[in-house]
Scaffold this motif. Structure first.
Motif, PDB file in Angstrom:
ATOM      1  N   LEU A 140      49.001  96.875  46.138  1.00  0.00           N
ATOM      2  CA  LEU A 140      50.199  96.028  46.126  1.00  0.00           C
ATOM      3  C   LEU A 140      49.967  94.882  45.147  1.00  0.00           C
ATOM      4  O   LEU A 140      48.948  94.183  45.241  1.00  0.00           O
ATOM      5  CB  LEU A 140      50.507  95.477  47.525  1.00  0.00           C
ATOM      6  CG  LEU A 140      51.400  96.364  48.409  1.00  0.00           C
ATOM      7  CD1 LEU A 140      50.622  97.554  48.933  1.00  0.00           C
ATOM      8  CD2 LEU A 140      52.000  95.575  49.566  1.00  0.00           C
ATOM      9  N   ARG A 141      50.929  94.691  44.222  1.00  0.00           N
ATOM     10  CA  ARG A 141      50.821  93.641  43.211  1.00  0.00           C
ATOM     11  C   ARG A 141      52.038  92.730  43.291  1.00  0.00           C
ATOM     12  O   ARG A 141      53.175  93.214  43.291  1.00  0.00           O
ATOM     13  CB  ARG A 141      50.734  94.240  41.802  1.00  0.00           C
ATOM     14  CG  ARG A 141      49.449  94.981  41.516  1.00  0.00           C
ATOM     15  CD  ARG A 141      49.419  95.456  40.072  1.00  0.00           C
ATOM     16  NE  ARG A 141      48.225  96.256  39.811  1.00  0.00           N
ATOM     17  CZ  ARG A 141      47.964  96.834  38.628  1.00  0.00           C
ATOM     18  NH1 ARG A 141      48.824  96.690  37.622  1.00  0.00           N
ATOM     19  NH2 ARG A 141      46.858  97.544  38.468  1.00  0.00           N
ATOM     20  N   GLN A 142      51.752  91.446  43.357  1.00  0.00           N
ATOM     21  CA  GLN A 142      52.827  90.457  43.361  1.00  0.00           C
ATOM     22  C   GLN A 142      53.123  90.040  41.923  1.00  0.00           C
ATOM     23  O   GLN A 142      52.219  89.656  41.180  1.00  0.00           O
ATOM     24  CB  GLN A 142      52.429  89.238  44.197  1.00  0.00           C
ATOM     25  CG  GLN A 142      53.555  88.231  44.359  1.00  0.00           C
ATOM     26  CD  GLN A 142      53.173  87.105  45.300  1.00  0.00           C
ATOM     27  OE1 GLN A 142      52.073  87.104  45.878  1.00  0.00           O
ATOM     28  NE2 GLN A 142      54.082  86.148  45.489  1.00  0.00           N
ATOM     29  N   ILE A 143      54.379  90.117  41.525  1.00  0.00           N
ATOM     30  CA  ILE A 143      54.793  89.809  40.154  1.00  0.00           C
ATOM     31  C   ILE A 143      55.801  88.666  40.183  1.00  0.00           C
ATOM     32  O   ILE A 143      56.307  88.284  41.242  1.00  0.00           O
ATOM     33  CB  ILE A 143      55.402  91.050  39.458  1.00  0.00           C
ATOM     34  CG1 ILE A 143      56.638  91.540  40.234  1.00  0.00           C
ATOM     35  CG2 ILE A 143      54.366  92.149  39.326  1.00  0.00           C
ATOM     36  CD1 ILE A 143      57.360  92.690  39.574  1.00  0.00           C
ATOM     37  N   GLY A 144      56.086  88.123  38.987  1.00  0.00           N
ATOM     38  CA  GLY A 144      57.049  87.041  38.861  1.00  0.00           C
ATOM     39  C   GLY A 144      58.459  87.552  38.599  1.00  0.00           C
ATOM     40  O   GLY A 144      58.714  88.761  38.482  1.00  0.00           O
ATOM     41  N   VAL A 145      59.379  86.603  38.480  1.00  0.00           N
ATOM     42  CA  VAL A 145      60.785  86.972  38.286  1.00  0.00           C
ATOM     43  C   VAL A 145      61.014  87.560  36.895  1.00  0.00           C
ATOM     44  O   VAL A 145      61.910  88.394  36.700  1.00  0.00           O
ATOM     45  CB  VAL A 145      61.686  85.752  38.519  1.00  0.00           C
ATOM     46  CG1 VAL A 145      61.709  85.367  39.983  1.00  0.00           C
ATOM     47  CG2 VAL A 145      61.254  84.565  37.659  1.00  0.00           C
ATOM     48  N   ARG A 146      60.215  87.139  35.908  1.00  0.00           N
ATOM     49  CA  ARG A 146      60.371  87.718  34.568  1.00  0.00           C
ATOM     50  C   ARG A 146      59.936  89.179  34.548  1.00  0.00           C
ATOM     51  O   ARG A 146      60.587  90.026  33.927  1.00  0.00           O
ATOM     52  CB  ARG A 146      59.552  86.913  33.558  1.00  0.00           C
ATOM     53  CG  ARG A 146      60.209  85.604  33.155  1.00  0.00           C
ATOM     54  CD  ARG A 146      59.526  85.017  31.957  1.00  0.00           C
ATOM     55  NE  ARG A 146      60.295  83.956  31.336  1.00  0.00           N
ATOM     56  CZ  ARG A 146      59.983  83.363  30.200  1.00  0.00           C
ATOM     57  NH1 ARG A 146      58.878  83.724  29.560  1.00  0.00           N
ATOM     58  NH2 ARG A 146      60.738  82.410  29.699  1.00  0.00           N
ATOM     59  N   ASP A 147      58.832  89.479  35.220  1.00  0.00           N
ATOM     60  CA  ASP A 147      58.395  90.879  35.300  1.00  0.00           C
ATOM     61  C   ASP A 147      59.397  91.725  36.082  1.00  0.00           C
ATOM     62  O   ASP A 147      59.597  92.905  35.779  1.00  0.00           O
ATOM     63  CB  ASP A 147      57.024  90.951  35.971  1.00  0.00           C
ATOM     64  CG  ASP A 147      55.944  90.272  35.147  1.00  0.00           C
ATOM     65  OD1 ASP A 147      55.675  90.728  34.028  1.00  0.00           O
ATOM     66  OD2 ASP A 147      55.381  89.272  35.625  1.00  0.00           O
ATOM     67  N   ALA A 149      62.686  91.253  36.118  1.00  0.00           N
ATOM     68  CA  ALA A 149      63.795  91.550  35.211  1.00  0.00           C
ATOM     69  C   ALA A 149      63.401  92.603  34.178  1.00  0.00           C
ATOM     70  O   ALA A 149      64.229  93.426  33.773  1.00  0.00           O
ATOM     71  CB  ALA A 149      64.247  90.268  34.515  1.00  0.00           C
ATOM     72  N   LYS A 150      62.149  92.588  33.753  1.00  0.00           N
ATOM     73  CA  LYS A 150      61.696  93.587  32.772  1.00  0.00           C
ATOM     74  C   LYS A 150      61.681  94.986  33.372  1.00  0.00           C
ATOM     75  O   LYS A 150      62.056  95.960  32.709  1.00  0.00           O
ATOM     76  CB  LYS A 150      60.308  93.206  32.283  1.00  0.00           C
ATOM     77  CG  LYS A 150      59.732  94.141  31.252  1.00  0.00           C
ATOM     78  CD  LYS A 150      58.375  93.664  30.769  1.00  0.00           C
ATOM     79  CE  LYS A 150      57.823  94.612  29.707  1.00  0.00           C
ATOM     80  NZ  LYS A 150      56.501  94.148  29.212  1.00  0.00           N
ATOM     81  N   MET A 151      61.277  95.120  34.631  1.00  0.00           N
ATOM     82  CA  MET A 151      61.207  96.436  35.260  1.00  0.00           C
ATOM     83  C   MET A 151      62.593  96.968  35.617  1.00  0.00           C
ATOM     84  O   MET A 151      62.893  98.147  35.401  1.00  0.00           O
ATOM     85  CB  MET A 151      60.345  96.356  36.521  1.00  0.00           C
ATOM     86  CG  MET A 151      58.884  96.161  36.270  1.00  0.00           C
ATOM     87  SD  MET A 151      57.926  96.171  37.798  1.00  0.00           S
ATOM     88  CE  MET A 151      56.263  95.970  37.167  1.00  0.00           C
ATOM     89  N   ILE A 152      63.436  96.103  36.167  1.00  0.00           N
ATOM     90  CA  ILE A 152      64.754  96.551  36.607  1.00  0.00           C
ATOM     91  C   ILE A 152      65.690  96.719  35.421  1.00  0.00           C
ATOM     92  O   ILE A 152      66.454  97.681  35.334  1.00  0.00           O
ATOM     93  CB  ILE A 152      65.342  95.554  37.633  1.00  0.00           C
ATOM     94  CG1 ILE A 152      64.446  95.515  38.864  1.00  0.00           C
ATOM     95  CG2 ILE A 152      66.762  95.942  38.011  1.00  0.00           C
ATOM     96  CD1 ILE A 152      64.881  94.504  39.901  1.00  0.00           C
ATOM     97  N   GLY A 153      65.654  95.768  34.454  1.00  0.00           N
ATOM     98  CA  GLY A 153      66.552  95.824  33.304  1.00  0.00           C
ATOM     99  C   GLY A 153      67.923  95.272  33.649  1.00  0.00           C
ATOM    100  O   GLY A 153      68.220  94.903  34.793  1.00  0.00           O
ATOM    101  N   GLY A 154      68.772  95.196  32.646  1.00  0.00           N
ATOM    102  CA  GLY A 154      70.128  94.683  32.843  1.00  0.00           C
ATOM    103  C   GLY A 154      70.689  94.164  31.531  1.00  0.00           C
ATOM    104  O   GLY A 154      70.136  94.408  30.453  1.00  0.00           O
ATOM    105  N   CYS A 163      65.915  91.525  26.296  1.00  0.00           N
ATOM    106  CA  CYS A 163      64.917  91.655  25.225  1.00  0.00           C
ATOM    107  C   CYS A 163      63.567  92.096  25.787  1.00  0.00           C
ATOM    108  O   CYS A 163      62.842  92.875  25.159  1.00  0.00           O
ATOM    109  CB  CYS A 163      64.767  90.330  24.486  1.00  0.00           C
ATOM    110  SG  CYS A 163      66.271  89.726  23.697  1.00  0.00           S
ATOM    111  N   CYS A 164      63.205  91.595  26.987  1.00  0.00           N
ATOM    112  CA  CYS A 164      61.904  91.924  27.566  1.00  0.00           C
ATOM    113  C   CYS A 164      61.795  93.402  27.922  1.00  0.00           C
ATOM    114  O   CYS A 164      60.686  93.963  27.918  1.00  0.00           O
ATOM    115  CB  CYS A 164      61.656  91.067  28.802  1.00  0.00           C
ATOM    116  SG  CYS A 164      62.958  91.186  30.056  1.00  0.00           S
TER     117      CYS A 164
END
Length: 440
Positions: A140-147, A149-154, A163-164
């Motif tokens: 289990l890895r805890q990530i930030g809000v920027r990561d 948004a990068k994984m989910i996209g939009g 861009c990320c």
């Protein structure tokens, strides 16, 4: 070397092809620190500088086969099932965390769960439950809000994908100072992205703004302009222009805009004017505009008029025939030609004259009497009565040439009256041959 990219990532990694000829778009299996992984080639065999390589350098195991592709599809289904199971386990344990994504290794021995949380979370019991279900190594890895948004996209506020998640290799450091340098509104809702952090695109043009700021004066600087001295009130870094409040301007006079090259900076920033010598006024800036040759547009005939132009007869313009033809056309549009107009033989072409002669019997219901016959009828010298409608119209006689040669007498012109529009011409008393006599 070859460059490859893993699923869900935008960063390229270098691998040793080991003599294999790999092209862009080929799928390969490479060796990583976590084991074998499935990747896609983004750049084929090419040379790379030694400083760009991170050692130890991993190698390419083999080109991907059909069996490897089936393994990847099986792992995707396994990930979707693991996501649903993990969400249920999180709800059962009552943990304050949000599951973002699940990633399974190529060999299936390891499953990684990515989540976000406001603080630290004790998920030891959750790991034991997941391990008992999947019989694999759980991480289990805890990530930030920027990561996240990068994984989910939009889509961003610009209407384009993030861009990320499209091309950024990593997250760039962004500060509020960049927004101030670019004269942007400091409203957090306008300079923040969907993730809630400052937009990454603030970094793109920061170097250009910093370079322009070195050449432009600061606000409240004392400058000399072509219209006299004044203070700078606002600066546009992109256009390299400024608005100046002149000393000689009135209280209600608007600010004047000047280019950077036509302003002489006497004091940069706020301060006193004591001891500052005011030089001569600089010259005005004139933009040089290149003269462009005007190209007249090519006018083409619409396709639906080509057939009409081909079928239209070619008419020769002789003297005043065109004007006479236009007049006769206007006269005949509403009804019959008036008595004062020219005969059909003058100022018209033969084709039009024949058409008018062929139409006259059908409209009148009989032939038109010549001036001689009208005079004979008046004097009682054997004038023949016109046939009735039952007898039908007779063949038209060549009356127009006679009228053109001899002319009509004043009394004959007086007897001729214009017919009513939309009906036959009828003379009073049945004279003049306008219609058949009525039978009692």
């Amino acid at each position: 070397m070859i460059s490859v990219r893993f699923r869900g990532g935008c960063k390229n990694y270098f691998f040793d092809p080991k003599g294999l000829q790999v092209k862009m778009g080929d799928q390969v299996v490479v060796e990583t620190a976590q084991g074998a992984e499935f990747a896609t080639c983004t750049e084929g065999n090419h040379e790379v500088e030694d400083s760009a390589i991170v050692k130890p350098l991993c190698a390419v195991l083999r080109m991907a086969t059909e069996n490897d592709r089936r393994t990847v599809e099986y792992n995707r289904k396994k990930e979707s099932e693991a996501f649903d199971i993990c969400e249920k386990k999180i709800a059962d344990h009552g943990l304050d965390m949000k599951l973002v994504n699940v990633s399974a290794s190529f060999d299936g021995n390891k499953i990684i769960f990515y989540f976000t949380a406001d603080g630290r979370v004790d998920f030891r019991e959750l790991v034991r439950d997941l391990a008992s279900v999947f019989r694999a190594r759980i991480e289990l890895r805890q990530i930030g809000v920027r990561d996240e948004a990068k994984m989910i996209g939009g889509l961003g506020i610009c209407g384009r994908p993030f861009c990320c998640s499209q091309f950024l290799d990593g997250f760039l450091p962004v500060s509020i100072k960049m927004a101030k340098t670019q004269n942007l509104s400091l409203n957090p809702t306008k300079i923040s992205g969907t993730c809630g952090r400052l937009m990454c695109c603030l970094k793109y043009e920061q170097n250009a703004y910093e370079d322009a700021a070195k050449r432009m004066p600061k606000v409240e600087s004392f400058v000399q302009t072509p219209d006299g001295p004044g203070n700078v009130k606002s600066v546009d870094l992109l256009r390299e222009t400024m608005k100046v409040s002149l000393d000689t301007a009135g209280p209600n006079e608007p600010l004047k805009c000047y280019h950077n090259c036509e302003v002489c900076v006497l004091r940069n920033g706020k301060g006193s004017r004591d001891g500052i010598e005011i030089p001569e006024r600089p010259a005005r800036y004139v933009e040089e505009k290149e003269e462009e040759e005007f190209a007249a547009p090519i006018l083409t005939t619409p396709f639906y008029m080509d057939a009409q132009l081909e079928d239209a007869p070619v008419r020769e313009k002789i003297g005043g025939a065109e004007a006479g033809e236009g007049k006769s056309r206007r006269r005949h549009r509403g009804g019959r030609r008036k008595s004062g107009a020219k005969p059909a033989g003058e100022g018209q072409q033969p084709e039009k004259q024949e058409k008018q002669e062929s139409r006259q019997p059908a409209k009148q219901g009989g032939k038109q009497n010549s001036p001689k016959e009208n005079q004979e009828k008046k004097s009682g010298q054997g004038g023949k009565p016109r046939p009735s409608k039952a007898q039908g119209p007779k063949q038209p006689q060549q009356t127009k040439p006679e009228a053109a040669e001899g002319g009509e007498s004043g009394e004959a012109k007086r007897r001729r009256r214009p017919h009513h529009r939309g009906g036959r011409r009828r003379n009073k008393g049945g004279e003049g041959g306008g219609s058949a006599p009525k039978s009692e």
